[in-house]
Design a protein around this motif. Structure first.
Motif, PDB file in Angstrom:
ATOM      1  N   UNK A  87       0.833  -1.208   0.000  1.00 24.14           N
ATOM      2  CA  UNK A  87       0.000   0.000   0.000  1.00 24.14           C
ATOM      3  C   UNK A  87       0.866   1.256   0.000  1.00 24.14           C
ATOM      4  N   UNK A  88       1.879   1.280   0.877  1.00 24.13           N
ATOM      5  CA  UNK A  88       2.766   2.438   0.940  1.00 24.13           C
ATOM      6  C   UNK A  88       3.542   2.633  -0.354  1.00 24.13           C
ATOM      7  N   UNK A  89       3.980   1.540  -0.970  1.00 25.79           N
ATOM      8  CA  UNK A  89       4.754   1.625  -2.220  1.00 25.79           C
ATOM      9  C   UNK A  89       3.907   2.190  -3.359  1.00 25.79           C
ATOM     10  N   UNK A  90       2.657   1.735  -3.454  1.00 23.42           N
ATOM     11  CA  UNK A  90       1.746   2.261  -4.483  1.00 23.42           C
ATOM     12  C   UNK A  90       1.427   3.725  -4.189  1.00 23.42           C
ATOM     13  N   UNK A  91       1.226   4.053  -2.912  1.00 26.74           N
ATOM     14  CA  UNK A  91       0.970   5.438  -2.540  1.00 26.74           C
ATOM     15  C   UNK A  91       2.100   6.361  -2.959  1.00 26.74           C
ATOM     16  N   UNK A  92       3.358   5.906  -2.826  1.00 22.42           N
ATOM     17  CA  UNK A  92       4.510   6.718  -3.247  1.00 22.42           C
ATOM     18  C   UNK A  92       4.473   7.015  -4.740  1.00 22.42           C
ATOM     19  N   UNK A  93       4.056   6.026  -5.535  1.00 23.74           N
ATOM     20  CA  UNK A  93       4.009   6.207  -6.989  1.00 23.74           C
ATOM     21  C   UNK A  93       3.069   7.346  -7.374  1.00 23.74           C
ATOM     22  N   UNK A  94       1.943   7.445  -6.683  1.00 21.74           N
ATOM     23  CA  UNK A  94       0.916   8.414  -7.072  1.00 21.74           C
ATOM     24  C   UNK A  94       0.920   9.689  -6.221  1.00 21.74           C
ATOM     25  N   UNK A  95       1.955   9.883  -5.412  1.00 21.83           N
ATOM     26  CA  UNK A  95       2.039  11.099  -4.594  1.00 21.83           C
ATOM     27  C   UNK A  95       2.309  12.313  -5.476  1.00 21.83           C
ATOM     28  N   UNK A  96       1.508  13.364  -5.282  1.00 22.83           N
ATOM     29  CA  UNK A  96       1.679  14.566  -6.113  1.00 22.83           C
ATOM     30  C   UNK A  96       2.166  15.774  -5.326  1.00 22.83           C
ATOM     31  N   UNK A  97       2.425  15.602  -4.018  1.00 26.46           N
ATOM     32  CA  UNK A  97       3.121  16.652  -3.277  1.00 26.46           C
ATOM     33  C   UNK A  97       3.981  16.020  -2.201  1.00 26.46           C
ATOM     34  N   UNK A  98       4.903  16.791  -1.658  1.00 30.71           N
ATOM     35  CA  UNK A  98       5.926  16.228  -0.773  1.00 30.71           C
ATOM     36  C   UNK A  98       5.331  15.704   0.527  1.00 30.71           C
ATOM     37  N   UNK A  99       4.303  16.345   1.065  1.00 29.51           N
ATOM     38  CA  UNK A  99       3.703  15.889   2.326  1.00 29.51           C
ATOM     39  C   UNK A  99       3.055  14.523   2.164  1.00 29.51           C
ATOM     40  N   UNK A 160      17.406   7.461 -16.771  1.00 29.77           N
ATOM     41  CA  UNK A 160      16.763   6.992 -18.000  1.00 29.77           C
ATOM     42  C   UNK A 160      15.273   7.327 -18.065  1.00 29.77           C
ATOM     43  N   UNK A 161      14.568   7.225 -16.907  1.00 28.62           N
ATOM     44  CA  UNK A 161      13.106   7.299 -16.935  1.00 28.62           C
ATOM     45  C   UNK A 161      12.508   8.365 -16.014  1.00 28.62           C
ATOM     46  N   UNK A 162      13.269   8.832 -15.034  1.00 31.83           N
ATOM     47  CA  UNK A 162      12.740   9.794 -14.073  1.00 31.83           C
ATOM     48  C   UNK A 162      12.563   9.156 -12.702  1.00 31.83           C
ATOM     49  N   UNK A 163      12.542  10.001 -11.673  1.00 29.41           N
ATOM     50  CA  UNK A 163      12.539   9.509 -10.290  1.00 29.41           C
ATOM     51  C   UNK A 163      11.316   8.656  -9.955  1.00 29.41           C
ATOM     52  N   UNK A 164      10.155   8.947 -10.574  1.00 32.47           N
ATOM     53  CA  UNK A 164       8.926   8.214 -10.243  1.00 32.47           C
ATOM     54  C   UNK A 164       9.083   6.715 -10.472  1.00 32.47           C
ATOM     55  N   UNK A 165       9.899   6.360 -11.465  1.00 33.38           N
ATOM     56  CA  UNK A 165      10.022   4.941 -11.806  1.00 33.38           C
ATOM     57  C   UNK A 165      10.831   4.157 -10.770  1.00 33.38           C
ATOM     58  N   UNK A 166      11.583   4.843  -9.894  1.00 38.06           N
ATOM     59  CA  UNK A 166      12.166   4.140  -8.744  1.00 38.06           C
ATOM     60  C   UNK A 166      11.064   3.606  -7.840  1.00 38.06           C
ATOM     61  N   UNK A 167      10.033   4.436  -7.609  1.00 39.37           N
ATOM     62  CA  UNK A 167       8.914   4.009  -6.777  1.00 39.37           C
ATOM     63  C   UNK A 167       8.075   2.945  -7.491  1.00 39.37           C
ATOM     64  N   UNK A 168       7.944   3.066  -8.816  1.00 42.49           N
ATOM     65  CA  UNK A 168       7.236   2.041  -9.591  1.00 42.49           C
ATOM     66  C   UNK A 168       7.968   0.704  -9.465  1.00 42.49           C
ATOM     67  N   UNK A 169       9.298   0.747  -9.572  1.00 43.12           N
ATOM     68  CA  UNK A 169      10.091  -0.480  -9.476  1.00 43.12           C
ATOM     69  C   UNK A 169       9.905  -1.141  -8.115  1.00 43.12           C
ATOM     70  N   UNK A 170       9.985  -0.354  -7.029  1.00 44.70           N
ATOM     71  CA  UNK A 170       9.827  -0.914  -5.686  1.00 44.70           C
ATOM     72  C   UNK A 170       8.413  -1.468  -5.494  1.00 44.70           C
ATOM     73  N   UNK A 171       7.399  -0.759  -6.004  1.00 44.52           N
ATOM     74  CA  UNK A 171       6.018  -1.253  -5.882  1.00 44.52           C
ATOM     75  C   UNK A 171       5.866  -2.601  -6.591  1.00 44.52           C
ATOM     76  N   UNK A 172       6.420  -2.708  -7.812  1.00 42.23           N
ATOM     77  CA  UNK A 172       6.335  -3.969  -8.560  1.00 42.23           C
ATOM     78  C   UNK A 172       7.086  -5.085  -7.846  1.00 42.23           C
ATOM     79  N   UNK A 173       8.275  -4.764  -7.329  1.00 40.42           N
ATOM     80  CA  UNK A 173       9.083  -5.764  -6.626  1.00 40.42           C
ATOM     81  C   UNK A 173       8.378  -6.224  -5.350  1.00 40.42           C
ATOM     82  N   UNK A 174       7.755  -5.296  -4.635  1.00 40.07           N
ATOM     83  CA  UNK A 174       7.048  -5.630  -3.396  1.00 40.07           C
ATOM     84  C   UNK A 174       5.852  -6.536  -3.681  1.00 40.07           C
ATOM     85  N   UNK A 175       5.101  -6.220  -4.725  1.00 43.80           N
ATOM     86  CA  UNK A 175       3.946  -7.051  -5.092  1.00 43.80           C
ATOM     87  C   UNK A 175       4.400  -8.460  -5.489  1.00 43.80           C
ATOM     88  N   UNK A 176       5.485  -8.524  -6.290  1.00 45.92           N
ATOM     89  CA  UNK A 176       5.970  -9.831  -6.759  1.00 45.92           C
ATOM     90  C   UNK A 176       6.482 -10.692  -5.606  1.00 45.92           C
TER      91      UNK A 176
END
Length: 404
Positions: A87-99, A160-176
């Motif tokens: 849940x936290x990993x997916x939340x990081x992917x879609x966060x649109x402000x720092x708080x 290569x892809x931007x900082x958001x994809x670090x969170x995408x990678x962790x979310x995918x790895x956590x789910x797997x």
């Protein structure tokens, strides 16, 4: 599937899966700090809270998961932790402000703590102490190597892809990894070995450990060494890239050099103990840290802004930390032998709570130079020296009293 039906190799693989995402989620995104700061239009203090609040989540959870898993079983608590981690990993992917990002990083840390705590507990459930220690040592070496590799991977993903994809990678790895463990990992703690959940009993155990001076001395020394390391690591990308002109594509090599030094020292620990002895190696590693900190503090201010020089000194600091930090940790665990589980939880909680506070202080002190970072690291190591000397005096006095 009962654990007896699984081979040791399968169990090692499943425990590694538990550790994998948790080992990477802490620092994979650190090379992306400058880009994240620009994207969220925020300052250094807030961007460093992305790290410190993750530590706070791990800190709080580490006091809960151990006793809870003793009462209701490892698998239930691990699944709960993994759900929060995902849940936290997916939340990081879609966060649109720092708080919002900081909030989800806290949740992510709270969930990931279950992976480390329950993973280690499962090994000790399944094997006798000596074999369990061997497996945990092997897994820790792999985990430390993964942690060392994570910033390099994170820097490449960010470039290569931007900082958001670090969170995408962790979310995918956590789910797997969560799915693999949910489907394949059995319960390791039989019902007859579980303990009733007693808040009063847990509180009594915590108080017993917290009253022990040897526990506090070694825990605080471990914490100050680790804090110095993490203060440097967390400030590195902001200063090196934004103020000292290091290219963002090159920066991960600076950061990974510290982590590789720590890994090399950690995995060589067993062989070096045979040559130096435990106490000799502890003193050697600690002296290395003190000397490197002193060198960084006394060199001229303009030399402190030289990326290669300051990184070289911190690489040697990291070698010293890798040599001795595990020994100080073990001494914390051995201070109250009948409460090793409680001691492990408290060491983790105290260390991460203080590291989170000190990282926040470093953000408040941030001035774009390495000088403020070095001053804070020096303060941490000076405190560790004072505690070390006081503990050595206590130990000598205790031995003298026993001799009488």
């Amino acid at each position: 599937m009962p654990t007896s039906a699984l081979s040791e190799r399968t169990i090692r693989f499943l425990i590694l899966m538990i550790f994998l995402a948790a080992a990477m989620e802490t620092d994979i995104y650190l090379p992306a700090f400058p880009d994240m700061m620009a994207a969220f239009n925020t300052n250094e203090t807030m961007i460093q809270r992305v790290l410190s609040f993750n530590f706070l989540g791990i800190c709080v959870a580490s006091l809960i998961y151990g006793p809870l898993s003793d009462a209701i079983g490892r698998r239930h608590v691990l699944n709960l932790g993994y759900a929060l981690f995902i849940l936290g990993s997916i939340g990081c992917v879609f966060s649109n402000n720092i708080d919002i990002l900081i909030f989800w990083r806290f949740v992510q840390g709270f969930g990931s703590a279950a992976c480390m705590i329950i993973g280690a507990a499962m090994v000790f459930d399944l094997y006798k102490a000596e074999k369990a220690a061997e497996i945990v040592s092997d897994l820790n070496s792999l985990v430390v190597s993964i942690i060392a590799f994570a910033p390099m991977l994170g820097g490449w993903i960010n470039y290569q892809f931007g900082y958001t994809y670090n969170f995408v990678f962790i979310a995918a790895l956590t789910i797997a990894t969560g799915l693999i463990c949910f489907l394949k990992l059995p319960e390791s703690l039989p019902v007859e070995k579980r303990k009733p959940l007693s808040v009063k009993g847990i509180g009594r155990d915590y108080v017993m450990v917290l009253k022990n001076g040897e526990f506090w001395a070694n825990t605080l020394i471990t914490t100050m060494i680790f804090s110095g390391y993490m203060i440097f690591i967390s400030n590195m990308p902001l200063i090196f890239v934004n103020h000292l002109g290091i290219d963002s594509a090159v920066f991960p090599f600076y950061q990974v050099s510290l982590l590789v030094a720590f890994v090399i020292a950690s995995v060589s620990n067993g062989r070096m103990i045979k040559g130096f002895g435990v106490n000799g190696l502890r003193r050697c590693g600690f002296l290395t840290i003190v000397l490197m900190t002193f060198a960084m503090f006394v060199i001229p201010t303009h030399w402190q802004q030289h990326p290669l020089l300051i990184t070289a000194l911190m690489v040697i600091y990291s070698l010293g930390a890798g040599v001795c930090i595990g020994i100080f940790f073990a001494r914390s665990m051995e201070a109250v032998p009948e409460q090793t589980g409680v001691s492990a939880s408290l060491v983790t909680a105290i260390r991460l709570a203080l590291v989170a506070v000190l990282i926040d202080i470093s953000g408040a002190m941030f001035d774009g130079t390495m000088t403020s970072v070095i001053n804070l690291i020096s303060g941490c190591i000076l405190m560790s020296v004072v505690i070390y000397l006081l503990d050595e005096h206590r130990s000598k006095r205790q031995k003298a009293n026993v001799a009488l």
